[in-house]
Write an enzyme that holds these catalytic residues in place. Structure first.
Site, PDB file in Angstrom:
ATOM      1  N   LYS A 102      -0.023  -4.237  -6.461  1.00  0.00           N
ATOM      2  CA  LYS A 102      -1.436  -4.354  -6.810  1.00  0.00           C
ATOM      3  C   LYS A 102      -1.672  -4.809  -8.222  1.00  0.00           C
ATOM      4  O   LYS A 102      -0.789  -5.435  -8.786  1.00  0.00           O
ATOM      5  CB  LYS A 102      -1.910  -2.679  -7.083  1.00  0.00           C
ATOM      6  CG  LYS A 102      -1.906  -1.868  -5.879  1.00  0.00           C
ATOM      7  CD  LYS A 102      -2.426  -2.402  -4.482  1.00  0.00           C
ATOM      8  CE  LYS A 102      -2.944  -1.605  -3.448  1.00  0.00           C
ATOM      9  NZ  LYS A 102      -1.723  -1.133  -2.798  1.00  0.00           N
TER      10      LYS A 102
HETATM   11  C1  LIG Z   1      -1.510  -0.009  -1.553  1.00  0.00           C
HETATM   12  C2  LIG Z   1      -2.758   0.617  -0.709  1.00  0.00           C
HETATM   13  C3  LIG Z   1      -2.472   2.094  -0.562  1.00  0.00           C
HETATM   14  C4  LIG Z   1      -1.202   2.933  -1.138  1.00  0.00           C
HETATM   15  O1  LIG Z   1      -1.151   3.012  -2.338  1.00  0.00           O
HETATM   16  P1  LIG Z   1       0.252   3.601  -2.576  1.00  0.00           P
HETATM   17  O2  LIG Z   1       0.320   3.548  -4.152  1.00  0.00           O
HETATM   18  O3  LIG Z   1       1.340   3.147  -2.102  1.00  0.00           O
HETATM   19  O4  LIG Z   1       0.079   5.110  -2.306  1.00  0.00           O
HETATM   20  C5  LIG Z   1      -3.679   2.786  -0.017  1.00  0.00           C
HETATM   21  N1  LIG Z   1      -4.723   2.076   0.414  1.00  0.00           N
HETATM   22  C6  LIG Z   1      -4.937   0.859   0.165  1.00  0.00           C
HETATM   23  C7  LIG Z   1      -6.146   0.153   0.793  1.00  0.00           C
HETATM   24  C8  LIG Z   1      -3.836   0.060  -0.211  1.00  0.00           C
HETATM   25  O5  LIG Z   1      -4.046  -1.326  -0.466  1.00  0.00           O
END
Ligand SMILES: *Cc1c(COP(=O)(O)O)cnc(C)c1O
Length: 301
Positions: free
Chosen positions: A106
């Site tokens: 992210k």
């Molecule tokens: C990355 C992501 C998640 C999960 O995030 P985590 O921190 O791994 O739990 C959930 N939804 C979307 C749309 C994502 O891109």
């Protein structure tokens, strides 16, 4: 919820005994199509779960209005949307709850980790209890009870202090990090927008949305062209991955979830989408990506 999302959106529902109901996406933003939500609502529906794909907000005005009309909550999957806005308000500030992610993929990261934004004050205390492993320890600290005890389900969701310190450093530089990503995003957009009249699609951002440069995708005319594009970029050592296998077509999605109707946009667009490399210190790689991608698009389109 959309089917074009990461498995975590659906897991969160299934883990609490719910059934995810998949609704098709808008062809332009790839977010849940707000016009199709109402038809999928029945007497068992509890909540609407939009995902802000690529950091572009779903149509929260319309989604919150539908939720109000039907007495439903809204939970935003804002995992990709830290720093994005919708009508000048942060993505993740519209629903009753919103989940943010600090996963390493992210914009703002702590390796693994995330945050829950609570926009509904009636849910605050329960969230504290869940975070305190199901105890009312927070009330104890505030002097509201003279000992704390187990009162509800909960678990261990806290990051350790080293991770928290790393994350703080990231959050302090959030604007800088996002602006680096946005520069690369804009360069990609300007380089590829001219292929639109040859059947390539570049990302669309509605005027009420400001995104955070989370990811840049291209949509090729068909699945074969995507396959060929990815293979050609790979020979140049550039990885251009596709994205979600729609959840309604996945084994667990079929078992735990259901579709309310066919999902033609999800099926079509997920088969044609590729992502280009995008990270804050991408440097000269971005120019190379543009140069090689243009060579291959000129050959393919
Ligand atoms: C990355 C992501 C998640 C999960 O995030 P985590 O921190 O791994 O739990 C959930 N939804 C979307 C749309 C994502 O891109």
């Amino acid at each position: 919820m959309p089917s074009f999302t990461f498995v975590s959106t659906a897991n969160a529902v299934v883990l609490r005994g719910g059934t995810p109901v998949f609704v098709d996406i808008r062809p332009d933003t790839l977010n849940i199509d707000e016009k199709l939500i109402e038809a999928a609502i029945n007497s068992k529906t509890r909540s609407i779960w939009p995902v802000h794909y690529a950091g572009v907000s779903a149509d929260m005005q319309e989604i919150c209005a539908i939720a109000d009309r039907h007495g439903l909550t809204v939970v935003e999957d804002a995992a990709q949307a830290l720093g994005s806005t919708y009508r000048n308000r942060p993505a993740g500030s519209f629903g009753d709850l919103a989940a943010l992610s600090f996963h390493e993929t992210k914009n703002i990261i702590s390796g693994e980790g995330g945050a829950l934004a609570i926009n509904n004050s009636a849910l605050m205390e329960r969230a504290e209890i869940i975070r305190e492993k199901g105890t009312n320890r927070k009330r104890f600290f505030r002097g509201q009870v003279d000992k704390y005890t187990w009162v509800d389900i909960g678990s261990s969701f806290l990051p350790g202090e080293l991770i928290a310190a790393f994350l703080l450093g990231q959050l302090e530089k959030a604007d800088e990090i996002n602006s680096h990503r946005l520069t690369t995003w804009d360069n990609y957009f300007n380089a590829f927008v001219r292929y639109q009249d040859r059947g390539l699609r570049v990302p669309y951002t509605p005027s009420e949305c400001k995104h955070n440069g989370h990811l840049f995708h291209l949509i090729l005319p068909d699945e074969d062209a995507r396959h060929e594009f990815i293979a050609r970029m790979r020979t140049d050592d550039v990885m251009t991955p596709f994205h979600y296998v729609p959840l309604h077509s996945a084994p667990a999605g079929k078992f735990y979830g259901r579709v309310h109707a066919d999902l033609p946009c999800t099926d079509d667009l997920s088969a044609r989408l590729v992502r280009l490399p995008l990270f804050p210190n991408i440097g000269d790689l971005a120019e190379r990506v543009v140069e090689r991608a243009c060579v291959h698009l000129d050959a393919l389109l």
